[in-house]
Design a protein around this motif. Structure first.
Motif: not given
Lengths: 470, 413
Positions: A389, A291-293, B249
């Motif tokens: 994202k 994932s982007f996170w 996030e």
């Protein structure tokens, strides 16, 4: 005269001891004449003490009843003794369950630890006074200490205490010898639990008092709020999915390569995964894809992503995100200065690193910057984050930068150490770099990057004749 | 992973105190009112409006609560265990103590890992706060606080400072230095001021802000440099014993658990209590977020640990056993969220399978209550601090097994 302490903020009550109720039920079952632990009479000097049990039987009974291993039953049995539900007859100060023929007895319910009233000092004072009379002044050293203390603090009530003690002593004398011995053992066991001797700990030690009275009635009350619940099975499936995707990254489930530093005492694993390493490990790269996170949480991953952004000429997005994060989590005094810097660099029309956000968000943000507070960039930051994202991240995954990294990523060989090597590792444990030094390094790097990212002032360069073509 | 509900925060002058603050949008009898969180609290305490008695309010709240439960039950269809049947079974876990950190003279009350995955800060009852390099078992820094019962300690994300507090009602930040002989107490900074003991503290994503929870029933967010109170969170009716910041996030929420059996989720910006869970039967001693940030686990004196999901707004799993009767004091997840480590008051640590709800292992070794338990930031080991004055770092013990005596400390492998 009443003495008021300055520190009375309302913490008067013992924390809830919810375990006591369950343990009591269990102990009652243990004492059941048919299905409980078998007791026998024991001869002690000339008296016969009834209902004596031995440690082995207790342990066996717990194992069968709770269906647990011997080790666990041993631990639980020791807790029973520590709390005073069972007390040892011979070595009365050591509150553990010894699984052999050591003798124990069940404590009478009167002396069980209860939530409702703690063991009071005045009762202890009466007990010690009575013991003093009986032993004619020969108390144990810790008991003597307690006695002296109580005598000092309870001086006004001392006549009452001594009177009570003498009355009880006389009443005791009237009893038959076996009863007297049993009662004496029980009471002594009770006080060992609640007033432990020096350098032993008491299971009744609970830490600090709390605000809420555990014996008070429950008062229910609730503020209504809207629930936006999600259908449950999808939620549960997301747990399973998360666990499955992260299975290979969990050192408790999959042995890390090259080796777990805590097991082999070699910190190569940390070195290979550090921020400044040239080529990351394959496992890290796989984690970035999740994932982007995950990608930007890993410092090495963030470096890689920034490289990609530079190639795409959209590095200002990440820079803005980082600047906004800094403002949000930073010191309050730095906010006006930071917001000014961010406005000039990213948001002003014609700014050198102008970010591309929609008109409405830009309008809101600029308006908010008039009175800057730490959350003023939230809308813009969320917009940029979602942009990265949902769009940039996927392009990154398909990009040559990333694919190249995947090919080059290391798969370190697992360590195979001989015993001698392991011992050598233990002796030569790497102290590593202090986090303070690392932080200083990172700050220097950041400052250098900030200088490099500043827009080039053409006029100044001309003035210093750098563009002179002669 | 679903995006968190984005609370639209209005910031501006409050209707009653006319100061510029984050506002909560309330509706009083369908009329919108914009109050800051402090004024909202004052208004809520002002007593009963006309036509209401305490009894009628209580009855109303009971009916509302019943409605809430009914709505929740309607959505409850399957159990986590059934869904998790597809997940593969765990092998046997054999944990060994890898490091025993001895040096505290009294009960260890709290501990925290540094982001460099090897350093630990721990605090104890006698006021000593020690920073260890757990890998080499060296003590790097030691501070003596002027108070006893230091129940909260935290390591800053940069690794350059530690925060601690306890019975002194304050949270103090000590910047760490490379010079070993420097007196850390000289540079101490008092940040938080509560009216009761400090039960938990944590840095947010930087060194500049601290989130604290206190025995006076409130939690608060502070600016480290100025010591200013940025936001306070009211809503617990008893001591707040624990808190944890969300790893997501957006990073805007945190959960706190208290002596009133409730676990509340708060929004950092507005100070509002966004969700509340009250299915525990006794005080909640510890709360920890799931690694994905969508759920959290809690450990309570009623000897159970429970998993609450934030999107489903309910409890999804209970981790309990008949043979465990003593309260749980501390919990933490492994990196993948498959394992839940819990330390109990009967001196043991139980390891649970989060998905299947079963106990995977029970660990012994401590001689008194396990007061705090944390998994290292990269998940390579976990450390447990106990009232027996020691801290133990544990990992699996497959294969390797030898003992080496060095000086006074025994090293196990």
């Amino acid at each position: 005269m009443t003495i008021r302490t300055l520190r009375d903020y309302g913490q008067h009550y013992r924390p809830r001891m919810a375990c006591l109720k369950n343990v009591e039920v269990f102990v009652v079952e243990m004492q059941d004449p048919k299905s409980g632990v078998k007791g026998a009479d024991q001869k002690l000097n000339v008296t016969i003490i009834p209902h004596v049990i031995n440690g082995q039987d207790v342990l066996a009974w717990i194992v069968t009843k709770m269906k647990v291993t011997t080790e666990e039953a041993q631990a639980f049995g020791t807790m029973l003794v520590a709390y005073g539900y069972i007390y040892p007859l011979q070595n009365h100060r050591k509150l553990v369950l010894v699984p052999d023929s050591t003798l124990y007895r069940f404590q009478t319910p009167y002396f069980w630890p209860v939530q409702k009233w703690p063991a009071e000092d005045i009762d202890y004072a009466i007990y010690l006074a009575r013991r003093n009379i009986r032993k004619k002044g020969m108390l144990e050293p810790y008991e003597q200490q307690h006695y002296d203390n109580l005598h000092k603090w309870m001086n006004p009530k001392w006549d009452f205490i001594v009177m009570q003690a003498t009355e009880q002593y006389k009443a005791n004398k009237e009893r038959k010898k076996p009863d007297r011995v049993v009662l004496d053992c029980q009471e002594r066991a009770y006080w060992i639990v609640h007033r432990p001797p020096r350098r032993t700990h008491s299971a009744m030690d609970y830490g600090l008092d709390r605000l809420i009275d555990p014996n008070a009635e429950e008062v229910t009350g609730d503020i209504t709020r809207e629930i936006h619940s999600v259908y449950v099975p999808s939620v549960l499936l997301s747990f399973v999915k998360f666990v499955t995707t992260h299975h290979n990254h969990d050192p408790f489930l999959t042995t890390p390569v090259p080796s777990n530093p805590w097991i082999t005492d070699s910190d190569e694993f940390w070195q290979l995964n550090s921020r400044s390493v040239d080529i990351p490990t394959k496992l890290s790269v796989e984690r970035w894809v999740l994932s982007f996170w995950e990608l930007i949480s890993d410092p090495r991953g963030r470096v890689d992503f920034k490289l990609f952004l530079k190639k795409e000429h959209s590095a200002e997005n990440m820079a803005f995100y980082e600047a906004a994060e800094e403002m949000r989590w930073g010191a309050a005094s730095a906010i006006p200065e930071k917001s000014q810097f961010i406005f000039n660099t990213f948001l002003k029309p014609g700014a050198p690193r102008w970010i591309n956000i929609d008109g409405r968000t830009m309008g809101l943000t600029v308006k908010g910057l008039v009175v800057p507070h730490r959350y003023v960039l939230d809308a813009a930051q969320t917009h940029i984050f979602l942009l990265m994202k949902k769009d940039t991240f996927y392009r990154y995954l398909k990009s040559p930068v990333h694919k190249d990294m995947q090919k080059r990523a290391l798969v370190p060989a697992p360590h195979v150490f001989t015993d001698a090597q392991l011992e050598a590792n233990v002796r030569n444990r790497n102290p590593g770099i202090s986090p303070i030094l690392q932080w200083q390094q990172e700050e220097e790097e950041k400052a250098a990057a900030a200088v490099a990212a500043r827009p080039i002032d053409v006029k100044a360069m001309v003035a210093t004749n750098k563009l002179d073509r002669k | 992973m679903c995006d968190q509900t984005f609370l639209a925060i209005t910031f501006g002058p409050c209707d009653s105190c006319s100061e510029n603050r984050p506002l909560m949008n309330l509706y009083i009898k369908t009329e919108p009112i914009n109050y800051c969180s402090l004024c909202m609290e004052i208004m809520a305490c002002q007593g009963l409006a006309s036509g209401e008695t305490l009894k009628s309010l209580k009855a109303e709240s009971e009916t509302l609560r019943k409605k809430l439960e009914e709505e929740r039950k309607k959505l409850h269809d399957v159990e986590l265990e059934k869904v998790a049947e597809k997940a593969e079974a765990l092998g046997e876990l054999n944990m060994k103590t890898r490091r025993t950190l001895k040096g505290h003279g009294n009960k260890v009350l709290c501990m925290d890992w540094c982001k460099d995955k090897r350093r630990i800060v721990s605090s104890s009852q006698d006021g000593k706060v020690i920073v260890w390099d757990a890998f080499t078992t060296n003590k790097e820094h030691a501070v003596t606080m002027p108070t006893t019962w230091v129940m909260a300690c935290a390591y800053a994300p940069s690794g350059c400072a530690i925060a601690c507090g306890g019975l002194d009602n304050k949270c103090s930040v000590y910047p760490l230095s490379l010079d070993k002989d420097e007196n850390l107490a000289a540079k101490k900074k008092s940040v938080a001021m509560h009216t009761n003991y400090l039960s938990g503290c944590t840095f947010t994503n930087s060194d500049m802000q601290i989130l604290t929870s206190s025995g006076d029933g409130t939690s608060a967010l502070w600016d480290v440099e100025s010591g200013q109170l940025l936001q306070s969170f009211h809503g617990h009716s008893a001591d707040v014993l624990t808190l944890d910041l969300a790893p997501s996030e957006t990073g805007n929420t945190f959960v706190s658990g208290g002596s009133d059996k409730k676990a509340n989720v708060w929004d950092l910006r507005s100070g509002q209590n966004v969700q509340s869970f009250d299915t525990h039967d006794s005080d909640i001693n510890c709360v920890k977020y799931y690694p994905s940030g969508d759920a959290f686990a809690s450990a309570s004196d009623d000897s159970t640990c429970r998993l609450f999901d934030l999107r489903a707004d309910r409890e999804v799993s209970i981790y309990s056993k008949d043979s465990i009767m003593f309260g749980a004091a501390s919990v933490d997840f492994s990196l993948s969220g498959r394992l839940l480590f819990a330390g109990y008051n009967d001196y043991t640590i139980n390891v649970w399978d989060v998905l299947k709800g079963t106990r995977v292992a029970i660990l012994f070794g401590h001689e008194n209550r396990v007061s705090s338990l944390r998994v290292s930031p990269d998940g390579t080991a976990f450390c447990s601090g106990s009232w027996d004055n020691t801290l133990r770092v544990r990992q699996e013990g497959r294969g390797v097994g030898r003992e080496l005596k060095q000086g006074g400390t025994t090293l196990y492998g």
